[in-house]
Design an enzyme around this catalytic site. Sequence first.
Site, PDB file in Angstrom:
ATOM      1  N   HIS A  99      48.121  36.768  47.267  1.00 29.99           N
ATOM      2  CA  HIS A  99      48.994  37.464  48.227  1.00 29.99           C
ATOM      3  C   HIS A  99      49.717  36.454  49.114  1.00 29.99           C
ATOM      4  CE1 HIS A  99      46.760  41.170  47.156  1.00 29.99           C
ATOM      5  NE2 HIS A  99      45.784  40.300  46.982  1.00 29.99           N
ATOM      6  N   ASN A 153      55.279  46.994  49.084  1.00 31.78           N
ATOM      7  CA  ASN A 153      56.377  46.034  49.313  1.00 31.78           C
ATOM      8  C   ASN A 153      57.706  46.774  49.401  1.00 31.78           C
ATOM      9  OD1 ASN A 153      54.976  43.569  47.002  1.00 31.78           O
ATOM     10  ND2 ASN A 153      54.721  43.732  49.227  1.00 31.78           N
ATOM     11  N   ARG A 213      52.313  35.300  43.552  1.00 33.38           N
ATOM     12  CA  ARG A 213      51.927  36.544  44.217  1.00 33.38           C
ATOM     13  C   ARG A 213      51.858  37.615  43.135  1.00 33.38           C
ATOM     14  NH1 ARG A 213      56.025  37.494  49.054  1.00 33.38           N
ATOM     15  NH2 ARG A 213      54.753  39.363  49.366  1.00 33.38           N
ATOM     16  N   HIS A 214      51.199  38.712  43.434  1.00 35.42           N
ATOM     17  CA  HIS A 214      51.234  39.870  42.544  1.00 35.42           C
ATOM     18  C   HIS A 214      52.689  40.303  42.365  1.00 35.42           C
ATOM     19  CE1 HIS A 214      52.164  42.032  46.193  1.00 35.42           C
ATOM     20  NE2 HIS A 214      51.201  41.301  46.766  1.00 35.42           N
ATOM     21  N   ARG A 255      46.789  45.338  42.945  1.00 37.24           N
ATOM     22  CA  ARG A 255      48.073  44.752  42.556  1.00 37.24           C
ATOM     23  C   ARG A 255      47.931  43.401  41.869  1.00 37.24           C
ATOM     24  NH1 ARG A 255      47.345  45.207  48.029  1.00 37.24           N
ATOM     25  NH2 ARG A 255      48.051  43.651  49.520  1.00 37.24           N
ATOM     26  N   GLU A 258      44.250  39.846  50.549  1.00 40.23           N
ATOM     27  CA  GLU A 258      45.272  39.563  51.557  1.00 40.23           C
ATOM     28  C   GLU A 258      44.674  39.580  52.975  1.00 40.23           C
ATOM     29  OE1 GLU A 258      47.505  37.991  52.400  1.00 40.23           O
ATOM     30  OE2 GLU A 258      49.472  38.933  52.302  1.00 40.23           O
TER      31      GLU A 258
END
Length: 497
Positions: free
Chosen positions: A383, A254, A247-248, A298, A318
Site C-alpha cells: 500500500h 481509490n 501497490r495493489h 486488494r 496499510e
Amino acid sequence: MLAGGTRIVVVMVGLPARGKTYISYKVSRYLAWLGVNCRVFNVGEYRRKLVGAKLDHTFFDPHNSVAISQRLNCATHALQDMFEWFEAVHSGVAIYDATNSTRSRRKMIMDECSQQGVDVMFCESWCDDSDLIDLNIREVKRTSPDYKGVKDIDSVMEDFRRRIDHYSEVYEPVGGDGTRPLAKGKYPLPPTSPTIEDYDEQLVSYVRKINVGSRMVINRITSYLESRIVYFMMNIHIAPRSVLFSRHGESLYNLDQRLGGDPSLSPNGRKYAEALPGLISRLLGDEPLTIWTSTLKRTAETAAGLPYKKLQWKALDELEAGLCDGLTYEDVEREYPEEYAMRDENKFEFRYRGGESYRDVVLRLEPVIMELERQQNIMIISHQAVLRCIYAYFLDIGPEELPYLKIPLHTVMKLTWTAYGCDIQMYKIDIDAVDTHRAKPKTLKRGGTIKGMTSGESSNVSRPDSATPAEISRPAAASPPAKELLAVRTIKREAEY
Ligand code: ATP
Ligand code: F6P
C-alpha cells in the site's frame, strides 16, 4: 529504541576490501530509519583530506614511520569529531570506519572512549576468499578517489593488493586466539586501564563476521541496541538480487478517494492484476521470485495471477487510519479540522485517533526489512504508506520527506543494488488509475510555511520525489528491458570509500 544519553560506537575492524564501509553504511541507514541518531566517521576520508588521496601502497607500509604518525593523526581527528558529534546529539550510534587492525590501535580507541563515556563494540569483517577480495578491488576500489584518473586496472589491482599485504603484516584479529582464561568484569579493569600486554579483548564487546557471515563470533554483546546491530549484520548478504514493489491495483475505495478499508479492486485494478504477470516475467525471466502481500483483499487480488510462491504479512497492511478509516480527505478536513491540520504539520509523527502514524508503520515494518535483507528476489505488493516506508529505508530518505513520496498506482519499481548504489527502474502499465497522492501544502492551515518541501505539486509526475542525490534519466531507446519502462534512477552514496 535508544535510551537518553546512550552513546555507542561501532568500531569497524578488518583488512582493506573486506566490506567495512559497505557494512558501516548499511548499519547506519538501518538505524537512521529506525530513528536512531547515527553517523559514520570514515578515517579514509580524513586521510584524503589531511594527507591526500593519491598515495600509493608505501603509505600503508608499517615500517613507514612518517606515514604511521600521519595515519594516527587522521585516526585521532576522526575520533575527536566523533566525540564532538556525541556532545551535540547527546545519544546516538557512531560508526568508526577504519581498518583498526592492531590491538594497540584498538586499545587507544577503547581508552579514549572509556574516558568520554562512550561504549565500544568492535565489528570485524574477516575474509580469506581471494576471488571475492579481487572482485571487491575490481568493482569498488578502482573507482575510489584513491585511484582517480588511473586507467590501468592491473596497476590498481597490484597497488591495492600490496596495500593489503602491508596491513596483513601487522594484522591482529579481534579477541586474540581465544586461549586466555576468561577474565571477569568489563574493560578497563579497575583501578587503571591495563598495559597493552594486559589489554584483553575477551573483555570487550565484539562481533566477527567471517567470510560474509558463513560464521559469526559474538562476544559480550549486552545491550538491546548492540544485539539489534549484530542481528542485522547476521542477516545482510552480498548476493545480487532485486526487490520489486507495487501497490495493489486501483481499488473501489481509490475511485472514491476513500482512506483505508478492505475493498476489492476496481475494474481497472483488475486489468492491472491481469497485466502484471506478463510484465514480471519480462523483467525477471526464469529467475526465482517470492511475492509478499498484505492481508488485505486488494493486494491478494493483485497478486492472484502471479505464478510464484506467495506469503501474506500483516505488517504489510496499510497505515491504520482509525477514526478516519473509510473517509475522504475532504471528510476528514470537515469532520476533524484540528487533526487534519496537525497531520500537515508533522505527517510522520501524526497518529490517527485509534490508528497509526508513519513512525508506527516504520516500527512494525522492522521484521519485514530484516527478512528482506536475508532474502533473494522479492516482490512486495502493498500500500501507499507502507511502500513509502520501505522505499525510504532503501533510499535513506528522512521522516520529513517520507510521507510525501509519490508511489503511483499501476507502476512497478525494481530496485537492484550495486556495491555503493542502487538502480531504480519504474515500469508503468498503461491502464488508467486515479491519483491518490496528496501533496504537502505550501502554507499550513495553522500558519507557517513548510521548509524543505520536496514533493512535486503536479499530480502526474510518475516517479517518487526525493531529496536523495540522484540522476534521473529517460531510458535510452535500446536499453528498456520492457516496453513499460518509464524512468531509471541511479542513486550513489555520496561518501567516499
Ligand atoms: P577499505 O579498508 O579499503 O576502506 P573496506 O573494508 O571498507 O575497504 P568496502 O569499500 O566496504 O571495503 O568494500 C566493498 C565491497 O565489499 C563490496 O563489493 C561488497 O560487496 C563487499 N563486501 C561487503 N560485505 C563483505 C564482507 N562481509 N566480506 C567481504 N566483502 C564484503
Ligand atoms: O586502506 C584503507 C583505509 O580505509 C584507508 O583509506 C585509511 O587511510 C585507512 O584504511 C585507515 O585505517 P588506519 O587506521 O589503519 O590508517
